[in-house]
Design an enzyme around this catalytic site. Sequence first.
Site, mmCIF file in Angstrom:
data_model
loop_
_atom_site.group_PDB
_atom_site.id
_atom_site.type_symbol
_atom_site.label_atom_id
_atom_site.label_comp_id
_atom_site.label_asym_id
_atom_site.label_seq_id
_atom_site.Cartn_x
_atom_site.Cartn_y
_atom_site.Cartn_z
ATOM 1 N N THR A 14 0.712 2.508 -0.923
ATOM 2 C CA THR A 14 0.894 3.845 -0.347
ATOM 3 C C THR A 14 -0.220 4.793 -0.806
ATOM 4 O OG1 THR A 14 3.265 3.472 -0.402
ATOM 5 C CG2 THR A 14 2.549 5.754 -0.164
ATOM 6 N N LYS A 107 2.829 7.466 -13.770
ATOM 7 C CA LYS A 107 3.573 8.244 -14.775
ATOM 8 C C LYS A 107 4.230 7.358 -15.814
ATOM 9 C CE LYS A 107 5.891 8.104 -10.687
ATOM 10 N NZ LYS A 107 5.569 8.599 -9.353
ATOM 11 N N GLU A 131 -3.358 13.704 -12.703
ATOM 12 C CA GLU A 131 -2.692 14.782 -11.949
ATOM 13 C C GLU A 131 -1.618 14.248 -11.011
ATOM 14 O OE1 GLU A 131 -3.408 18.466 -11.938
ATOM 15 O OE2 GLU A 131 -1.396 17.997 -11.230
ATOM 16 N N VAL A 134 2.441 13.494 -11.846
ATOM 17 C CA VAL A 134 3.555 14.442 -11.918
ATOM 18 C C VAL A 134 3.600 15.288 -10.647
ATOM 19 C CG1 VAL A 134 4.609 16.329 -13.204
ATOM 20 C CG2 VAL A 134 3.314 14.570 -14.423
ATOM 21 N N GLY A 136 3.453 14.702 -7.502
ATOM 22 C CA GLY A 136 2.602 14.334 -6.368
ATOM 23 C C GLY A 136 1.492 15.318 -6.075
ATOM 24 N N LYS A 207 7.960 12.115 -15.886
ATOM 25 C CA LYS A 207 7.148 13.276 -15.526
ATOM 26 C C LYS A 207 7.404 14.427 -16.489
ATOM 27 C CE LYS A 207 7.423 11.847 -10.712
ATOM 28 N NZ LYS A 207 8.238 12.003 -9.491
HETATM 29 N N1 LIG Z 1 4.139 6.476 -3.602
HETATM 30 C C1 LIG Z 1 4.100 7.709 -4.054
HETATM 31 O O1 LIG Z 1 4.441 8.647 -3.335
HETATM 32 C C2 LIG Z 1 3.616 7.998 -5.434
HETATM 33 C C3 LIG Z 1 3.557 9.346 -5.875
HETATM 34 C C4 LIG Z 1 3.061 9.628 -7.141
HETATM 35 C C5 LIG Z 1 2.664 8.587 -7.960
HETATM 36 N N2 LIG Z 1 2.768 7.294 -7.526
HETATM 37 C C6 LIG Z 1 2.319 6.237 -8.425
HETATM 38 O O2 LIG Z 1 1.184 5.618 -7.857
HETATM 39 C C7 LIG Z 1 1.171 4.251 -8.229
HETATM 40 C C8 LIG Z 1 1.110 3.392 -6.969
HETATM 41 O O3 LIG Z 1 2.247 3.662 -6.175
HETATM 42 P P1 LIG Z 1 2.373 3.171 -4.657
HETATM 43 O O4 LIG Z 1 3.551 3.869 -4.106
HETATM 44 O O5 LIG Z 1 1.075 3.319 -3.958
HETATM 45 O O6 LIG Z 1 2.747 1.637 -4.873
HETATM 46 P P2 LIG Z 1 2.686 0.442 -3.815
HETATM 47 O O7 LIG Z 1 2.697 0.971 -2.433
HETATM 48 O O8 LIG Z 1 3.717 -0.520 -4.232
HETATM 49 O O9 LIG Z 1 1.252 -0.189 -4.073
HETATM 50 C C9 LIG Z 1 0.931 -0.896 -5.231
HETATM 51 C C10 LIG Z 1 -0.377 -1.606 -4.995
HETATM 52 O O10 LIG Z 1 -0.711 -2.330 -6.189
HETATM 53 C C11 LIG Z 1 -1.086 -3.651 -5.823
HETATM 54 N N3 LIG Z 1 -0.795 -4.574 -6.929
HETATM 55 C C12 LIG Z 1 0.395 -4.940 -7.408
HETATM 56 N N4 LIG Z 1 0.259 -5.826 -8.409
HETATM 57 C C13 LIG Z 1 -1.072 -6.011 -8.526
HETATM 58 C C14 LIG Z 1 -1.856 -6.824 -9.363
HETATM 59 N N5 LIG Z 1 -1.299 -7.617 -10.280
HETATM 60 N N6 LIG Z 1 -3.204 -6.766 -9.220
HETATM 61 C C15 LIG Z 1 -3.772 -5.973 -8.294
HETATM 62 N N7 LIG Z 1 -3.062 -5.176 -7.480
HETATM 63 C C16 LIG Z 1 -1.736 -5.210 -7.593
HETATM 64 C C17 LIG Z 1 -0.295 -3.991 -4.592
HETATM 65 O O11 LIG Z 1 -0.937 -5.057 -3.905
HETATM 66 P P3 LIG Z 1 -0.454 -5.609 -2.479
HETATM 67 O O12 LIG Z 1 -0.642 -4.454 -1.528
HETATM 68 O O13 LIG Z 1 -1.348 -6.722 -2.169
HETATM 69 O O14 LIG Z 1 0.980 -5.980 -2.641
HETATM 70 C C18 LIG Z 1 -0.339 -2.652 -3.860
HETATM 71 O O15 LIG Z 1 -1.514 -2.542 -3.081
HETATM 72 C C19 LIG Z 1 2.403 4.033 -9.089
HETATM 73 O O16 LIG Z 1 2.068 4.184 -10.434
HETATM 74 C C20 LIG Z 1 3.314 5.154 -8.656
HETATM 75 O O17 LIG Z 1 4.232 5.513 -9.664
HETATM 76 C C21 LIG Z 1 3.217 6.989 -6.283
#
Ligand SMILES: NC(=O)c1ccc[n+]([C@@H]2O[C@H](COP(=O)([O-])OP(=O)(O)OC[C@H]3O[C@@H](n4cnc5c(N)ncnc54)[C@H](OP(=O)(O)O)[C@@H]3O)[C@@H](O)[C@H]2O)c1
Length: 430
Positions: A14, A107, A131, A134, A136, A207
């Site tokens: 995402t 986080k 940034e 916490v 978003g 957070k």
């Molecule tokens: N989503 C939000 O709105 C949001 C908001 C604030 C903070 N965050 C933080 O941002 C971070 C990412 O969140 P997200 O929502 O983007 O997660 P996500 O959609 O689940 O994406 C995670 C990514 O990491 C990759 N990945 C997983 N294991 C891996 C490994 N061993 N080696 C290399 N790549 C690997 C996945 O690969 P594949 O695509 O190939 O499966 C995927 O592309 C997290 O720490 C989350 O807490 C997210």
Amino acid sequence: VTSPLRIGVAGLGTVGGGLLRLLRQNEESLAARCGRPLQVVAVSARDRSKARGLDLSGLRWIDDARALAADPEVDLVVELIGGSEGVAREVVETALRRGVPVVTANKALVAHHGPALARMAEEAGAALAFEAAVAGGIPIIKTLREGLAGNSVKRVAGILNGTCNYILSTMRQTGREFADVLGEAQRLGYAEADPAFDVDGVDAAHKLALLAAIAFGRQVDFAAVHVEGIRAISATDIAYAEELGYRIKLLGIAERQEGGISQRVHPCMIPAAAPLAHVDGVFNAVEVEGDFVGRLTLEGRGAGAEPTASAVAADIVDIARDLRVPPFGLPVAGLAPAATRPMDSHVGCYYLRLMVVDRPGVIADVAAALRDQDISLEAMIQRGRDPGEAVPVVLTTHETREAQMRRALARIGELESCLEPPQVIRIETL
Ligand SMILES: NC(=O)c1ccc[n+]([C@@H]2O[C@H](COP(=O)([O-])OP(=O)(O)OC[C@H]3O[C@@H](n4cnc5c(N)ncnc54)[C@H](OP(=O)(O)O)[C@@H]3O)[C@@H](O)[C@H]2O)c1
């Protein structure tokens, strides 16, 4: 021409996808602001064959994210994998160890290992920025650390989890129960298949621990944050809150108090007129009170590809401009011990809802349990009569200490006429 800043992005989910789109769409304005082009040169994720709707042509794919962090042609590593341990942690440590700056949205990682990572960054002379970790898209870390640097912060309070806020808002608007609304949120993609981190308050606690560390210049103390989630909130409580002039919100609150800092995440009843009471749906908001600035509230989208990418990009721009600020606002050696106050010493007002058998003397027993702990009542609602049947009794108290409230609750819970464990929600005046 100034050489581009070569960026490696580990994680293309995402947030990673949102970041790639942002960097492309706003390429020119970013280059102008940074005084040099920002160029993604390498990416890594788990599954190379996955359809992502992203144009990855011209980018190097590196299977092992740790190798991306170690790559000599990467000047800045963006970690968007997630998780407090494992690959995400190794990616960040690998980069920092060789003096390469890191931007992360993680986080969980920073709540568990923040000061150790900040120390690594300091020793290697590399930046570490989070940034996006916490609230978003809300620039709350920069606001606290830089914009409010002239203040002594008294309190930070916020709606830090959009999933919980969406569920509570929808429960209020529709009168439906928690499980029902959670199921719908999962179908709509507002809640994860495994919602525990969100609805049990852990995500908000991660957070809050970061906000508290930055606001008060202290070590991150995630383990000491008092955490309660929203599973036990019922439609009945929401209706009573309304009647009493409150709204129920899951808040994270960190406050400077005598003898330490209180850090807590739990459902709160807040006055319906308070600014945070009007933050609904998936939105987040943070209210800060500083000694010179007074109060200010920031509200915005706390998650999602675009808002989170916005926060990641801001960190990248700071690094590209060579703007150096310690991750927690002061050098790690200057961070005071956390000194988190135990929840037992919390002082506040409480809402209690009991399900009791409607028969003479029950209220007197409850009142005696409260009186014996010096707890004085503010209001009581007992509506309708249904002799011999279960009826709700709602009580609100004046200020009392949590330890006393717990003792009174233990006694009330033992009353034969009390049919369910008492429901307790803290009232925050804000
Ligand atoms: N989503 C939000 O709105 C949001 C908001 C604030 C903070 N965050 C933080 O941002 C971070 C990412 O969140 P997200 O929502 O983007 O997660 P996500 O959609 O689940 O994406 C995670 C990514 O990491 C990759 N990945 C997983 N294991 C891996 C490994 N061993 N080696 C290399 N790549 C690997 C996945 O690969 P594949 O695509 O190939 O499966 C995927 O592309 C997290 O720490 C989350 O807490 C997210």
